[in-house]
Design a protein around this motif. Structure first.
Motif, PDB file in Angstrom:
ATOM      1  N   ALA A  57      15.772   5.076  10.313  1.00  0.00           N
ATOM      2  CA  ALA A  57      15.363   3.706  10.609  1.00  0.00           C
ATOM      3  C   ALA A  57      16.428   2.724  10.134  1.00  0.00           C
ATOM      4  N   ALA A  58      17.002   2.969   8.944  1.00  0.00           N
ATOM      5  CA  ALA A  58      18.055   2.091   8.431  1.00  0.00           C
ATOM      6  C   ALA A  58      19.279   2.119   9.332  1.00  0.00           C
TER       7      ALA A  58
ATOM      8  N   ARG B  44      18.463   0.211  12.507  1.00  0.00           N
ATOM      9  CA  ARG B  44      18.400  -1.229  12.220  1.00  0.00           C
ATOM     10  C   ARG B  44      19.807  -1.808  12.129  1.00  0.00           C
ATOM     11  N   ARG B  45      20.720  -1.039  11.525  1.00  0.00           N
ATOM     12  CA  ARG B  45      22.113  -1.494  11.430  1.00  0.00           C
ATOM     13  C   ARG B  45      22.742  -1.619  12.820  1.00  0.00           C
TER      14      ARG B  45
ATOM     15  N   GLU C 134      21.604  -4.816  14.309  1.00  0.00           N
ATOM     16  CA  GLU C 134      22.281  -5.940  13.659  1.00  0.00           C
ATOM     17  C   GLU C 134      23.679  -6.129  14.237  1.00  0.00           C
TER      18      GLU C 134
ATOM     19  N   THR D 271      18.478  -8.358  16.456  1.00  0.00           N
ATOM     20  CA  THR D 271      17.387  -8.130  15.507  1.00  0.00           C
ATOM     21  C   THR D 271      16.238  -9.108  15.707  1.00  0.00           C
TER      22      THR D 271
ATOM     23  N   SER E 199      12.661  -4.858  16.687  1.00  0.00           N
ATOM     24  CA  SER E 199      12.219  -4.574  15.326  1.00  0.00           C
ATOM     25  C   SER E 199      12.227  -3.064  15.105  1.00  0.00           C
ATOM     26  N   VAL E 200      12.921  -2.620  14.055  1.00  0.00           N
ATOM     27  CA  VAL E 200      13.044  -1.193  13.758  1.00  0.00           C
ATOM     28  C   VAL E 200      12.339  -0.900  12.431  1.00  0.00           C
ATOM     29  N   TYR E 201      11.432   0.060  12.446  1.00  0.00           N
ATOM     30  CA  TYR E 201      10.704   0.448  11.241  1.00  0.00           C
ATOM     31  C   TYR E 201      10.565   1.969  11.193  1.00  0.00           C
TER      32      TYR E 201
ATOM     33  N   TRP F 184       6.044   0.122   9.010  1.00  0.00           N
ATOM     34  CA  TRP F 184       5.458  -0.725  10.058  1.00  0.00           C
ATOM     35  C   TRP F 184       3.965  -0.941   9.807  1.00  0.00           C
TER      36      TRP F 184
ATOM     37  N   LYS G 112      16.429   2.669   2.415  1.00  0.00           N
ATOM     38  CA  LYS G 112      16.414   1.464   3.238  1.00  0.00           C
ATOM     39  C   LYS G 112      17.745   0.714   3.148  1.00  0.00           C
TER      40      LYS G 112
END
Length: 608
Positions: free
Chosen positions: A288-289, A292-293, A296, A301, A305-307, A312, A530
């Motif tokens: 997930a991290a 998310r990167r 970004e 972003t 939404s990334v969880y 979540w 995270k």
């Protein structure tokens, strides 16, 4: 038969009638070495051509398609055309000028790449392949065209007419019409790396990289160095990513087949199209991290939404002011139950997202999938599930041991299978597959076929297995050998990962790494996971579980002497080790101490 990207069926709804006919001619009248794209943006400030065609020997061609009838054209000059429509007179850009500007802009950018230009001769500094542009008039025959003065504005050799693109048209005649749109021909065809390099420039969103590759379309200086190695989605992956269309889709792929890349591309693509936010879910905190990167880096972003799943759930309770369950042994189970109950009572709304994408679907429970399926807006009904039963490593169930339809995923007939492994070398792929096959039983399920990975043909050193008397000896040897391997192969520390099965091993490695001064990031605990930063130049130290979804040129898989661990299912442990081994893209080193069955099995494998 030529390959159309996106697939014809997926884009019929947005095509004009003439575009549909012309697309069918491209598929039926061109050979398979032609690549054809429909209505795709070129560059970061995009211009559009209806079709872009690339052929190794013929070159690059851009076409604009118009369904204009002869009687509707009231006036045309080199800049614009006035048409008589049901709403009166309408002024449109001259289609030839429109596609010409798109072609010039594209070629000017491609010519900034030293690997895509001639370096000597009369074409020095020019694009390495021929290029051209033209107009397709789908409702005007060649005779009608010749009997007017249209040829003064639209040169006849740059126009394809209605009777030159029928189903009965001879394929050679059709191709000759396309070739006439080029002013020159070159004797040397494009190589596969050059074709991939052109694709890399044409469509930045299909690039595979670490976010540090310069973009040709971001006002890059002409002398800016471009990467020596171009990485792009392969054609099957690109066609799949662009052709997913509406509704529920499922991708069942082997490790390293590009599932997460397709998810990433799909997220970026939908971020430009949808008004509601997009939800990306996975089970692994570290993955997930990483995702998310990626979002970004692409500046989406605010739209994507990334969880990881339980994070979540916690965010849903917080956002809609629903009390959390008390902490304790069953906290995560109760967390999910709380969200499900709040949704059923209307305290948490359904249909919050324009699209939902689930990576690592094999790690999701049935009730989790049922919950997130209900979060998709019915108007878009966009859901993508990716999974690989071989990577089910959390032991709660044997892969997806329920039907997808039972959890609301309506994807029968819309499941794609990816069997080709691109991540690992041939040696690593075969080594890992042989090992895990000994522990996994074949599954016979029409909805979830069993997959045997095939390799993409990359080669490297064979995996190496080393045994030691104690873990202290094992860890000390690893830390001695890593600096040598790093120097010998020119690796950065961020390109090396050490995985282990038990936390106490991670603690031991962490203390030794601190003592030696080797920069490292220890992904110990949810907070550290995270904060995972793949770009920071430090060795990555993590459990085998945390490594899922990641990849590194060099992976050391340590502590194998304790596997399979007492009281745990050997098949689940085998899948865990398989995941850890297939994180290595180039080199795999396995170590262990003791008499564990897995270590003995791998030592026998390398001895043989």
């Amino acid at each position: 038969m030529a390959r159309l990207i996106p697939s014809l069926n997926s884009c019929l709804s947005r095509m004009q009638a003439g575009e549909k006919r012309f697309a069918r001619r491209l598929e039926s009248h061109l050979e398979e070495d032609y690549l054809c794209w429909y209505d795709l943006p070129v560059g970061e400030r995009p211009r559009y051509a209806d079709f872009i065609i690339l052929h190794p020997s013929r070159g690059l061609l851009l076409l604009e398609v118009k369904d204009w009838k002869l009687e509707t054209i009231q006036r045309i000059d080199r800049a614009s055309a006035t048409l008589l429509t049901g709403s009166g007179l309408v002024t449109k850009p001259n289609p030839l000028e429109q596609v010409r500007q798109c072609a010039y802009r594209l070629v000017n950018h491609l010519e900034k790449d030293p690997q895509l230009i001639h370096h000597q001769g009369r074409h020095r500094g020019k694009l390495i392949c021929p290029w051209g542009f033209g107009v397709v008039l789908t409702r005007i025959t060649r005779r009608q065209f010749d009997n007017t003065d249209l040829g003064e504005i639209l040169p006849p050799h740059q126009v394809i007419c209605r009777d030159e693109m029928t189903e009965a048209t001879d394929p050679e005649d059709f191709q000759e019409r396309l070739w006439n749109l080029f002013n020159v021909q070159f004797p040397n065809p494009l190589t596969l790396p050059q074709i991939d390099r052109i694709r890399w420039h044409l469509f930045p969103e299909i690039r595979i990289g670490d976010g540090e590759q310069p973009s040709l379309f971001a006002n890059a200086d002409a002398e800016e160095l471009l990467p020596d190695l171009v990485k792009v989605l392969d054609l099957q992956q690109e066609q799949l990513a662009r052709s997913l269309g509406e509704g529920h889709r499922v991708i069942h792929g082997v490790a390293g087949s590009g599932k997460t890349l397709i998810l990433g591309y799909r997220s970026l693509h939908l971020a430009r199209l949808l008004h509601k936010p997009i939800l990306v879910l996975c089970f692994n905190i570290t993955l997930a991290a990483r995702l998310r990167r990626l979002m970004e880096e692409h500046g989406v972003t605010d739209k994507v939404s990334v969880y990881h799943f339980h994070d979540w759930c916690g965010e849903q309770l917080r956002r809609y002011h629903v009390e959390r369950p008390p902490t304790g042994e069953r906290y995560y189970d109760l967390l999910v139950e709380q969200v499900i109950a709040a949704v059923e009572k209307g305290r948490i709304p359904r249909a919050q997202y324009g699209a939902v994408m689930i990576d690592e679907g094999h790690d999701f429970e049935a009730e989790w999938l049922k919950l997130v399926t209900g979060m998709v807006d019915p108007e878009t009904n966009s859901l993508l599930l990716l999974y690989d039963d071989t990577q089910d490593i959390y032991g709660k169930h044997r892969g997806l041991d329920f039907t997808l339809s039972s959890v609301g995923i309506q994807a029968r007939g819309r499941t794609t299978v990816l069997k080709l492994n691109y991540r690992n070398t041939d040696e690593i792929t075969r080594f890992a597959a042989r090992f895990v096959a000994d522990y996994l039983q074949e599954q016979k399920d029409s909805e979830r076929p069993s997959l045997t990975p095939r390799t993409a043909g990359r080669h490297g050193p064979a995996p190496k297995v080393c045994a030691f008397s104690t873990f202290d000896e094992e860890a000390a040897w690893i830390l001695r050998i890593l600096p040598r391997l790093r120097k010998r192969h020119g690796l950065a520390w961020k390109e090396i990962c050490v995985t282990y099965p038990n936390r106490w091993m991670g603690e031991k490695f962490h203390r030794l790494l601190e003592r030696t001064g080797i920069p490292h990031q220890w992904l110990d605990g949810a907070r550290a996971k995270k904060r995972f930063d793949p770009h920071h130049d430090s060795l990555k130290l993590m459990t085998m579980h945390s490594s899922k979804g990641l990849e590194f040129p060099l992976v050391v898989t340590a502590g194998l002497g304790v596997l399979p661990r007492r009281g745990l299912d050997p098949a689940a442990e085998a899948r865990l080790l398989y995941v850890a081994m297939t994180r290595a893209t180039e080199m795999l080193l396995l170590t262990g101490h003791g008499e564990g069955a897995f270590l003995q099995r791998l030592l026998e494998e390398t001895a043989a």
